[in-house]
Design an enzyme around this catalytic site. Structure first.
Site, short mmCIF file in Angstrom:
data_model
loop_
_atom_site.label_atom_id
_atom_site.label_comp_id
_atom_site.label_asym_id
_atom_site.label_seq_id
_atom_site.Cartn_x
_atom_site.Cartn_y
_atom_site.Cartn_z
N MET A 1 0.94 -1.18 0.04
CA MET A 1 -0.06 0.02 0.21
C MET A 1 1.04 1.34 0.05
O MET A 1 1.07 1.97 0.73
CB MET A 1 -1.06 0.01 1.20
CG MET A 1 -1.89 -1.13 1.36
SD MET A 1 -2.73 -0.99 2.82
CE MET A 1 -3.61 -2.65 2.72
N MET B 1 -10.46 -4.59 -2.39
CA MET B 1 -10.35 -4.05 -1.10
C MET B 1 -11.86 -3.77 -0.61
O MET B 1 -12.74 -3.21 -1.38
CB MET B 1 -9.78 -2.74 -0.80
CG MET B 1 -8.05 -2.88 -1.12
SD MET B 1 -7.30 -3.79 0.14
CE MET B 1 -7.88 -2.73 1.66
N PHE C 1 -6.17 0.95 7.47
CA PHE C 1 -6.34 0.62 8.97
C PHE C 1 -7.11 -0.66 9.07
O PHE C 1 -8.00 -1.07 8.41
CB PHE C 1 -7.26 1.59 9.65
CG PHE C 1 -6.35 2.95 9.77
CD1 PHE C 1 -5.77 3.10 11.00
CD2 PHE C 1 -6.46 3.94 8.78
CE1 PHE C 1 -4.90 4.22 10.84
CE2 PHE C 1 -5.60 5.09 8.92
CZ PHE C 1 -4.92 5.34 9.85
N GLY D 1 -9.98 -3.41 11.21
CA GLY D 1 -11.05 -3.34 11.96
C GLY D 1 -12.10 -2.29 11.47
O GLY D 1 -13.12 -2.14 12.11
#
Length: 209
Positions: A64, A133, A139, A141
C-alpha cells in the site's frame, strides 16, 4: 485462508506468523504501508525477512505504497512469494507487473473500493490475483463495504480463472457474500487474530467455500 498479520501482536511477529501456520492458514498476508498512499506506517523489508524466517507459509506481500516498482526487488529478496500493489499507486502498472514477473514471484493488482472495476480490465489476465479491498486501505477493524460485491461479480464474469481476493471487514456473513459473488481467497485480520481459537475460525471460513 490468509490471516493478516496487521491484526497480530507486532511485538511478537515471529510467534504470530507461526500461530497462523499452525492454525492451518493457506498463506500469510502482510500489509506494507508508507504513510503517504495510506495514512499509516507498518512493516518494511526487515520485518518481512523476520517473518519469513519464522514460517514456511506462502507470504502475500500487499504494497500500500506509492512507486511500488522501486520496492519490488527488496521484498522479493527477503522472502515475498507474491507482490500485490495498488492500481491507484502508480502510473507504471504494466512495467511493475513485468518486473514482478522478472523477479520470479507471483503478481497481484489491488483496487480501492472507489476505483472503477472496469479500469483494470486489460490487466485481469496478466495477474495471479486481483485484490478487491472491501474497506478503505490503511487501517484494520473497519466495516465491510457491500458495494464492492458488484465489482467482485464483474471481475469473476470477465475472468473465470483468476484468483479474486477480498480484504477488509471479513466475518462469517461477509465471507459468505464474497464467496457467492465470486471471491476465492479471503484475507481476515481481526476475525482470525482475535478469535479464541484461530484454527477453528479458519476452518469455519473454509467450510463456507
Amino acid at each position: 485462508m490468509h490471516p493478516s498479520i496487521l491484526a497480530g501482536d507486532f511485538g511478537r511477529l515471529a510467534d504470530e506468523a507461526k500461530r497462523a501456520e499452525e492454525a492451518g492458514a493457506d498463506a500469510l498476508h502482510i500489509d506494507v504501508m508508507d504513510g503517504h498512499f495510506v495514512p499509516n506506517l507498518t512493516l518494511g523489508p526487515k520485518a518481512v525477512a523476520a517473518i519469513n524466517r519464522a514460517t514456511d507459509l506462502f507470504l502475500d506481500v500487499h504494497l500500500m505504497i506509492y512507486n511500488p516498482y522501486e520496492y519490488v526487488e527488496k521484498f522479493v529478496e527477503v522472502g515475498a512469494d507474491r507482490i500485490i500493489f495498488h492500481f491507484e499507486a502508480t502510473e507504471e502498472v504494466q512495467e511493475t507487473l513485468d518486473y514482478i514477473k522478472k523477479c520470479g514471484v507471483q503478481k497481484g493488482l489491488a483496487f480501492c473500493p472507489e476505483t472503477s472495476h472496469e479500469m483494470g480490465l486489460k490487466y485481469f489476465d496478466q495477474v495471479d490475483v486481483i485484490l478487491m479491498m472491501t474497506v478503505h486501505p490503511g487501517f484494520g477493524g473497519q466495516a465491510f463495504m457491500p458495494e464492492v460485491l458488484e465489482k467482485i461479480r464483474f471481475v469473476r464474469k470477465m475472468n473465470s480463472d483468476v484468483n479474486i481476493q477480498v480484504d477488509g471487514g471479513i466475518t462469517d456473513e461477509t465471507a459468505k457474500q464474497c464467496i457467492k459473488a465470486g471471491a476465492n481467497q479471503l484475507v481476515a485480520g481481526t476475525y482470525l487474530y482475535k478469535a479464541k481459537e484461530m484454527k477453528e475460525a479458519i476452518e469455519k471460513l473454509r467450510r463456507l467455500r
